[in-house]
Write a protein that holds these residues in place. Sequence first.
Motif, PDB file in Angstrom:
ATOM      1  N   ASN A 174      59.673  71.731   4.022  1.00  0.00           N
ATOM      2  CA  ASN A 174      60.189  71.678   5.403  1.00  0.00           C
ATOM      3  C   ASN A 174      59.096  71.241   6.363  1.00  0.00           C
ATOM      4  N   ILE A 175      58.531  70.073   6.068  1.00  0.00           N
ATOM      5  CA  ILE A 175      57.459  69.516   6.896  1.00  0.00           C
ATOM      6  C   ILE A 175      58.085  68.661   7.993  1.00  0.00           C
ATOM      7  N   GLY A 176      57.855  69.065   9.227  1.00  0.00           N
ATOM      8  CA  GLY A 176      58.384  68.285  10.343  1.00  0.00           C
ATOM      9  C   GLY A 176      57.699  66.940  10.425  1.00  0.00           C
ATOM     10  N   GLY A 189      62.380  64.101  11.651  1.00  0.00           N
ATOM     11  CA  GLY A 189      62.918  64.520  10.364  1.00  0.00           C
ATOM     12  C   GLY A 189      62.146  65.665   9.772  1.00  0.00           C
TER      13      GLY A 189
ATOM     14  N   ASP B 180      53.940  75.939  15.992  1.00  0.00           N
ATOM     15  CA  ASP B 180      53.925  74.554  16.449  1.00  0.00           C
ATOM     16  C   ASP B 180      55.373  74.161  16.672  1.00  0.00           C
ATOM     17  N   LEU B 183      56.187  70.150  16.011  1.00  0.00           N
ATOM     18  CA  LEU B 183      56.181  69.518  14.693  1.00  0.00           C
ATOM     19  C   LEU B 183      56.763  70.411  13.595  1.00  0.00           C
ATOM     20  N   CYS B 184      57.357  71.544  13.988  1.00  0.00           N
ATOM     21  CA  CYS B 184      57.948  72.414  12.962  1.00  0.00           C
ATOM     22  C   CYS B 184      59.164  71.728  12.327  1.00  0.00           C
ATOM     23  N   GLY B 185      59.236  71.754  11.024  1.00  0.00           N
ATOM     24  CA  GLY B 185      60.386  71.171  10.322  1.00  0.00           C
ATOM     25  C   GLY B 185      61.627  72.027  10.511  1.00  0.00           C
ATOM     26  N   MET B 186      62.790  71.400  10.462  1.00  0.00           N
ATOM     27  CA  MET B 186      64.069  72.116  10.521  1.00  0.00           C
ATOM     28  C   MET B 186      64.959  71.596   9.400  1.00  0.00           C
ATOM     29  N   ARG B 187      65.583  72.518   8.682  1.00  0.00           N
ATOM     30  CA  ARG B 187      66.570  72.119   7.681  1.00  0.00           C
ATOM     31  C   ARG B 187      67.753  73.060   7.741  1.00  0.00           C
ATOM     32  N   GLU B 193      72.383  71.753  -0.653  1.00  0.00           N
ATOM     33  CA  GLU B 193      72.223  70.391  -0.137  1.00  0.00           C
ATOM     34  C   GLU B 193      71.733  70.445   1.302  1.00  0.00           C
ATOM     35  N   PRO B 194      70.634  69.747   1.622  1.00  0.00           N
ATOM     36  CA  PRO B 194      70.257  69.687   3.044  1.00  0.00           C
ATOM     37  C   PRO B 194      71.275  68.845   3.807  1.00  0.00           C
ATOM     38  N   VAL B 195      71.950  69.454   4.770  1.00  0.00           N
ATOM     39  CA  VAL B 195      73.009  68.745   5.498  1.00  0.00           C
ATOM     40  C   VAL B 195      72.563  68.305   6.885  1.00  0.00           C
ATOM     41  N   THR B 197      68.582  67.683   8.934  1.00  0.00           N
ATOM     42  CA  THR B 197      67.130  67.878   8.932  1.00  0.00           C
ATOM     43  C   THR B 197      66.564  67.294  10.215  1.00  0.00           C
ATOM     44  N   GLY B 198      65.479  67.880  10.665  1.00  0.00           N
ATOM     45  CA  GLY B 198      64.849  67.397  11.892  1.00  0.00           C
ATOM     46  C   GLY B 198      63.564  68.145  12.132  1.00  0.00           C
ATOM     47  N   CYS B 199      63.131  68.153  13.373  1.00  0.00           N
ATOM     48  CA  CYS B 199      61.934  68.934  13.721  1.00  0.00           C
ATOM     49  C   CYS B 199      61.986  69.268  15.202  1.00  0.00           C
ATOM     50  N   GLN B 251      66.585  76.821   8.438  1.00  0.00           N
ATOM     51  CA  GLN B 251      65.181  77.234   8.384  1.00  0.00           C
ATOM     52  C   GLN B 251      64.404  76.419   9.406  1.00  0.00           C
ATOM     53  N   VAL B 252      63.596  77.105  10.183  1.00  0.00           N
ATOM     54  CA  VAL B 252      62.689  76.444  11.108  1.00  0.00           C
ATOM     55  C   VAL B 252      61.286  76.845  10.670  1.00  0.00           C
ATOM     56  N   ALA B 253      60.477  75.867  10.302  1.00  0.00           N
ATOM     57  CA  ALA B 253      59.157  76.169   9.739  1.00  0.00           C
ATOM     58  C   ALA B 253      58.345  77.021  10.717  1.00  0.00           C
TER      59      ALA B 253
END
Lengths: 254, 264
Positions: A174-176, A189, B180, B183-187, B193-195, B197-199, B251-253
């Motif tokens: 889950n790397i932004g 992404g 952060d 730049l934190c990832g979001m899924r 299945e990832p439906v 994704t972003g950040c 999930q938010v990193a």
Amino acid sequence: MSFIQKFAERVDTAAISATAIPQITQEQNFGVDEAYAIQAASIDRRVQRGDPIVGIKMGFTSRAKMVQMGVSDLIWGRLTRSMIVEDGGFTEMSRYIHPRAEPEIAFLLRKPLSGVVTPLQALDAVGGVACAIELIDSRYENFKFSLADVVADNASSSGFVVGTWREPGTDLNNIGMIMNVDGRPVGYGSSAAILGDPVRALVSASRVAGEAGLSLEPGMVVMAGAATAAIALEAGQHVRLEASGLGFCEFRIR
Amino acid sequence: MDIHQESGIRDAAAAIVSAFDKRVPTDPVKSLIEPLGLGAAYKVQREVVAHLSRNGARLTGRKIGLTARSVQSQLGVDQPDYGALLDTMEYADMDEIPWNTLIQPKIEAEVAFVLERDLDQEGLSMVDVIGAVAYALPAIEVVDSRIRDWKISIFDTIADNASSAAYVLGGEPRKIDKLDLRLCGMRIDNAGEPVSTGCGAACLGNPLTALTWLARQMVRLEQPLKAGQIVLSGALGPMVSVARGEVYEAQVAGLGSVRAVFGR
């Protein structure tokens, strides 16, 4: 000359001359196995010219990409030395037909990797992880192709930029990621879009390479696949990818 | 305001309230309020929220919407919008959200900011806003349009409480100084299945930028954000349609995870 050799020469010539060609499956229908044989033969022509294989790329690993391309299978292609674009460097628009850029995660191998492996075995073979940008450039007119066409055309791969290698961390799922063109964000992404976890793409890379009789050697790069839809490029642009914990990589196209 | 204008607002509110009550979507209300401007759309929203609160529901905070530049350009606007959050809209992680309360739901993964100070002074800086945040939680917002087939204009979505329906909060409060948020990832995953994704940056460049916009807006409107209130930042990636009986995990990193469970 077999149709494999004929089409291998055609996609190779299209790639080196940056000239779009009609879809080859329009001329003769063939399956995905033959398509990989065409890819292997076309890349072999490059190898014969002194341009060795330095890794492989995985394609169609994200839902966004599958939707964009209208396919449902994962594909792969070969990376050769002449495709390397230096991080912070530039590449010439004249080398491409209609290039696009995709944000990716790249793995650097420190051990050989081939065949069916577990995620743990795959990660054990990894010496470094980096953010990366792949330049894709279908050799087909209008970027239109069937699955067999794109496989024969080395999965559209035409260049790649890799950022600074980092120690492989445990959590890559889950790397932004932010893609910027000329300093402005054009795509957001997460590495989650790459099969749910880029490590799965590495496991797939090992399997498909093994099936093709190709061993992934220490020092080779595996490009895991794209995290967002591809961005069309124009001459003069500066493209920069930022990835959480992996820094950034960038290039200019002129 | 003349009688004709008041009737436009009243008719739009009545159409949306009826859609809420019957769970049957209405035609767009844009034509009733567009000549009166965006302020009229927010007046409709206030009437709709008053109706939703009629049995004593409490205002728990605000949601920010239209925080993606791409969505703003689709709707032809250059700023976000906002809506009200009520305690009746809140669900805990893994709570089942009854399907029959929804019409055409979608979900978005967001950051929920919980405030520990009022943000009621003029001339708020982002620094004031950061200082007012007690902690952040991962959140799923269930959005749902009371307008048929999501055929919404900016007027429709504002009038319809910014298309909000429910929200689910994760249970791991985090101080924002360790995050952060850009730049934190979001899924969001459904059945492996990832439906989506972003950040963090997909939300106006940074969810804190969205929060600052809202805080200033609410001071201007004399309804300032208060200590204890929740603010949903806006989506960190594309919204996705959801299906009856399905479970979605966001999930938010750095912030953890939260699950929305939809009833059968």
